[in-house]
Design a protein around this motif. Structure first.
Motif, PDB file in Angstrom:
ATOM      1  N   VAL A 198     -20.596  -8.017 -22.731  1.00 42.33           N
ATOM      2  CA  VAL A 198     -19.550  -8.409 -24.092  1.00 42.33           C
ATOM      3  C   VAL A 198     -19.910  -7.812 -25.491  1.00 42.33           C
ATOM      4  O   VAL A 198     -21.273  -7.790 -25.580  1.00 42.33           O
ATOM      5  N   ALA A 199     -19.066  -6.946 -25.770  1.00 42.81           N
ATOM      6  CA  ALA A 199     -19.144  -6.199 -27.234  1.00 42.81           C
ATOM      7  C   ALA A 199     -18.101  -6.686 -28.215  1.00 42.81           C
ATOM      8  O   ALA A 199     -16.903  -6.859 -27.663  1.00 42.81           O
ATOM      9  N   PRO A 200     -18.316  -6.719 -29.453  1.00 48.07           N
ATOM     10  CA  PRO A 200     -19.888  -6.505 -29.977  1.00 48.07           C
ATOM     11  C   PRO A 200     -20.545  -7.464 -29.884  1.00 48.07           C
ATOM     12  O   PRO A 200     -20.164  -8.863 -29.481  1.00 48.07           O
ATOM     13  N   ALA A 201     -21.926  -7.358 -29.951  1.00 48.79           N
ATOM     14  CA  ALA A 201     -22.901  -8.324 -30.077  1.00 48.79           C
ATOM     15  C   ALA A 201     -23.103  -9.205 -31.177  1.00 48.79           C
ATOM     16  O   ALA A 201     -22.600  -8.428 -32.387  1.00 48.79           O
ATOM     17  N   GLY A 202     -23.652 -10.204 -31.558  1.00 50.03           N
ATOM     18  CA  GLY A 202     -23.797 -10.679 -32.675  1.00 50.03           C
ATOM     19  C   GLY A 202     -22.661 -11.740 -33.023  1.00 50.03           C
ATOM     20  O   GLY A 202     -22.031 -12.283 -32.106  1.00 50.03           O
ATOM     21  N   GLN A 203     -22.606 -12.000 -34.410  1.00 51.37           N
ATOM     22  CA  GLN A 203     -21.594 -13.113 -34.817  1.00 51.37           C
ATOM     23  C   GLN A 203     -20.245 -12.501 -34.810  1.00 51.37           C
ATOM     24  O   GLN A 203     -19.826 -11.378 -35.365  1.00 51.37           O
ATOM     25  N   ILE A 204     -19.128 -13.336 -34.215  1.00 53.26           N
ATOM     26  CA  ILE A 204     -17.911 -13.065 -34.068  1.00 53.26           C
ATOM     27  C   ILE A 204     -17.200 -14.107 -35.001  1.00 53.26           C
ATOM     28  O   ILE A 204     -17.285 -15.227 -34.498  1.00 53.26           O
ATOM     29  N   PRO A 205     -16.229 -13.800 -35.908  1.00 53.35           N
ATOM     30  CA  PRO A 205     -15.492 -14.993 -36.493  1.00 53.35           C
ATOM     31  C   PRO A 205     -14.459 -15.416 -36.079  1.00 53.35           C
ATOM     32  O   PRO A 205     -13.893 -14.898 -35.038  1.00 53.35           O
ATOM     33  N   PRO A 206     -13.867 -16.612 -35.883  1.00 51.43           N
ATOM     34  CA  PRO A 206     -12.670 -17.254 -35.514  1.00 51.43           C
ATOM     35  C   PRO A 206     -11.653 -16.201 -35.789  1.00 51.43           C
ATOM     36  O   PRO A 206     -11.620 -15.863 -36.831  1.00 51.43           O
ATOM     37  N   GLY A 207     -10.753 -16.175 -34.741  1.00 49.53           N
ATOM     38  CA  GLY A 207      -9.605 -15.049 -35.067  1.00 49.53           C
ATOM     39  C   GLY A 207     -10.106 -13.898 -34.796  1.00 49.53           C
ATOM     40  O   GLY A 207      -9.059 -12.884 -34.537  1.00 49.53           O
ATOM     41  N   GLY A 208     -11.189 -13.574 -34.296  1.00 44.73           N
ATOM     42  CA  GLY A 208     -11.682 -12.168 -34.113  1.00 44.73           C
ATOM     43  C   GLY A 208     -11.423 -12.018 -32.518  1.00 44.73           C
ATOM     44  O   GLY A 208     -10.612 -12.534 -31.781  1.00 44.73           O
ATOM     45  N   SER A 209     -12.153 -10.681 -32.138  1.00 46.09           N
ATOM     46  CA  SER A 209     -11.713 -10.420 -30.742  1.00 46.09           C
ATOM     47  C   SER A 209     -13.006  -9.666 -30.114  1.00 46.09           C
ATOM     48  O   SER A 209     -14.019  -9.252 -30.914  1.00 46.09           O
ATOM     49  N   VAL A 210     -13.275 -10.028 -28.820  1.00 46.50           N
ATOM     50  CA  VAL A 210     -14.477  -9.026 -28.238  1.00 46.50           C
ATOM     51  C   VAL A 210     -13.851  -8.342 -26.901  1.00 46.50           C
ATOM     52  O   VAL A 210     -12.644  -8.802 -26.436  1.00 46.50           O
ATOM     53  N   THR A 211     -14.515  -7.418 -26.460  1.00 46.22           N
ATOM     54  CA  THR A 211     -14.237  -6.743 -25.289  1.00 46.22           C
ATOM     55  C   THR A 211     -15.239  -7.173 -24.345  1.00 46.22           C
ATOM     56  O   THR A 211     -16.434  -6.957 -24.262  1.00 46.22           O
ATOM     57  N   ALA A 212     -14.888  -7.588 -23.151  1.00 45.11           N
ATOM     58  CA  ALA A 212     -15.816  -7.872 -21.821  1.00 45.11           C
ATOM     59  C   ALA A 212     -15.528  -6.835 -20.926  1.00 45.11           C
ATOM     60  O   ALA A 212     -14.394  -6.389 -20.746  1.00 45.11           O
ATOM     61  N   THR A 213     -16.743  -6.357 -20.349  1.00 46.76           N
ATOM     62  CA  THR A 213     -16.436  -5.149 -19.309  1.00 46.76           C
ATOM     63  C   THR A 213     -17.191  -5.736 -18.019  1.00 46.76           C
ATOM     64  O   THR A 213     -18.533  -6.023 -18.031  1.00 46.76           O
ATOM     65  N   ALA A 214     -16.385  -6.103 -17.008  1.00 46.54           N
ATOM     66  CA  ALA A 214     -16.930  -6.393 -15.989  1.00 46.54           C
ATOM     67  C   ALA A 214     -16.967  -5.298 -14.864  1.00 46.54           C
ATOM     68  O   ALA A 214     -15.957  -4.342 -14.661  1.00 46.54           O
ATOM     69  N   THR A 215     -18.155  -4.779 -14.524  1.00 48.40           N
ATOM     70  CA  THR A 215     -18.619  -3.665 -13.678  1.00 48.40           C
ATOM     71  C   THR A 215     -18.955  -4.171 -12.310  1.00 48.40           C
ATOM     72  O   THR A 215     -19.886  -4.949 -12.139  1.00 48.40           O
ATOM     73  N   ALA A 216     -18.115  -3.469 -11.353  1.00 45.21           N
ATOM     74  CA  ALA A 216     -18.386  -3.718 -10.173  1.00 45.21           C
ATOM     75  C   ALA A 216     -19.427  -2.710  -9.564  1.00 45.21           C
ATOM     76  O   ALA A 216     -18.993  -1.464  -9.479  1.00 45.21           O
ATOM     77  N   HIS A 267     -11.123   1.473  -5.768  1.00 43.78           N
ATOM     78  CA  HIS A 267     -12.386   2.134  -6.293  1.00 43.78           C
ATOM     79  C   HIS A 267     -13.589   2.144  -5.192  1.00 43.78           C
ATOM     80  O   HIS A 267     -13.732   1.305  -4.617  1.00 43.78           O
ATOM     81  N   GLU A 268     -14.123   3.367  -5.476  1.00 45.58           N
ATOM     82  CA  GLU A 268     -15.589   3.410  -4.523  1.00 45.58           C
ATOM     83  C   GLU A 268     -16.773   3.715  -5.616  1.00 45.58           C
ATOM     84  O   GLU A 268     -16.594   3.867  -6.707  1.00 45.58           O
ATOM     85  N   ASP A 269     -17.787   3.165  -5.399  1.00 40.53           N
ATOM     86  CA  ASP A 269     -19.118   3.255  -5.946  1.00 40.53           C
ATOM     87  C   ASP A 269     -19.369   2.252  -7.164  1.00 40.53           C
ATOM     88  O   ASP A 269     -20.236   1.612  -7.075  1.00 40.53           O
ATOM     89  N   SER A 270     -18.321   2.387  -7.863  1.00 43.39           N
ATOM     90  CA  SER A 270     -18.358   1.573  -9.141  1.00 43.39           C
ATOM     91  C   SER A 270     -16.984   1.456  -9.896  1.00 43.39           C
ATOM     92  O   SER A 270     -16.141   2.428  -9.646  1.00 43.39           O
ATOM     93  N   ALA A 271     -16.643   0.605 -10.310  1.00 40.98           N
ATOM     94  CA  ALA A 271     -15.610   0.257 -11.413  1.00 40.98           C
ATOM     95  C   ALA A 271     -15.803  -0.653 -12.574  1.00 40.98           C
ATOM     96  O   ALA A 271     -16.196  -1.789 -12.447  1.00 40.98           O
ATOM     97  N   ALA A 272     -15.442  -0.346 -13.891  1.00 42.07           N
ATOM     98  CA  ALA A 272     -15.651  -0.789 -15.075  1.00 42.07           C
ATOM     99  C   ALA A 272     -14.273  -1.360 -15.261  1.00 42.07           C
ATOM    100  O   ALA A 272     -13.430  -0.533 -15.745  1.00 42.07           O
ATOM    101  N   ILE A 273     -13.964  -2.616 -15.399  1.00 47.98           N
ATOM    102  CA  ILE A 273     -12.922  -3.304 -15.948  1.00 47.98           C
ATOM    103  C   ILE A 273     -13.033  -3.902 -17.188  1.00 47.98           C
ATOM    104  O   ILE A 273     -13.885  -4.764 -17.421  1.00 47.98           O
ATOM    105  N   THR A 274     -12.148  -3.335 -18.204  1.00 49.67           N
ATOM    106  CA  THR A 274     -12.276  -3.772 -19.491  1.00 49.67           C
ATOM    107  C   THR A 274     -11.298  -4.876 -19.753  1.00 49.67           C
ATOM    108  O   THR A 274      -9.995  -4.669 -19.586  1.00 49.67           O
ATOM    109  N   ILE A 275     -11.663  -5.874 -20.234  1.00 50.92           N
ATOM    110  CA  ILE A 275     -11.104  -7.126 -20.529  1.00 50.92           C
ATOM    111  C   ILE A 275     -11.067  -7.708 -22.140  1.00 50.92           C
ATOM    112  O   ILE A 275     -12.139  -7.950 -22.522  1.00 50.92           O
ATOM    113  N   PRO A 276      -9.905  -7.457 -22.833  1.00 54.35           N
ATOM    114  CA  PRO A 276      -9.765  -7.680 -24.079  1.00 54.35           C
ATOM    115  C   PRO A 276      -9.734  -9.342 -24.337  1.00 54.35           C
ATOM    116  O   PRO A 276      -8.913  -9.798 -23.512  1.00 54.35           O
TER     117      PRO A 276
END
Length: 156
Positions: free
Chosen positions: A38-56, A113-122
């Motif tokens: 999950v990025a960004p790391a650290g403090q995230i204010p209410p109303g903010g957003s992060v990006t989760a990346t699930a990698t297979a 997808h073969e080998d790997s796949a990075a799924i970006t989740i807002p």
């Protein structure tokens, strides 16, 4: 090692949020191994957003069907952000372009997808967000096959 549910713990600190990852493990083996960042790391204010990346990470000879896999064949990859008073899906999950090829298991052209796949989740954080700790739970529902067999759809 199989991860049965991807989870990110979000702890309230001051006016923001601090992210720390965790995952439940299951004993069964699988040809797909998931990790989550999950990025960004650290403090995230209410109303903010992060990006989760699930990698297979996909074992050799196996593949995972894509987010864009059409109906009438294998189970397409699906991403679900579990209901929470703090977190919600902030947009459409995305992935790299899949490979398109004929699949003898389904007797049709498929996308995978073969080998790997990075799924970006807002991910959106509620405004106002309730105080205290919160857990972001993301389910990855997918099906994996090799040239001669398919495993039943799984949720991790």
């Amino acid at each position: 090692m199989r991860m049965s549910l991807l989870k990110v713990r979000v702890l309230a600190w001051g006016a923001g949020w601090m992210l720390a990852m965790g995952a439940a493990q299951a004993a069964a083996q699988t040809p797909v191994h998931w990790s989550l960042k999950v990025a960004p790391a650290g403090q995230i204010p209410p109303g903010g957003s992060v990006t989760a990346t699930a990698t297979a990470s996909i074992d050799p000879g196996w593949h995972v069907y894509a987010l864009t896999q059409g109906p009438g064949g294998p189970h397409a990859l699906e991403v679900t952000v579990q209901k929470s008073p703090v977190f919600s899906l902030g947009g459409k999950p995305t992935s790299p372009l899949p490979t398109r090829a004929f699949d003898p298991n389904f007797n049709m052209e498929t996308e995978f997808h073969e080998d790997s796949a990075a799924i970006t989740i807002p991910i959106k954080i509620a405004k106002p967000a309730p105080g205290g700790p919160a857990v972001l739970s993301i389910d990855m529902s997918y099906q994996t096959c090799n040239e001669r067999l398919c495993l039943p759809p799984a949720v991790e």
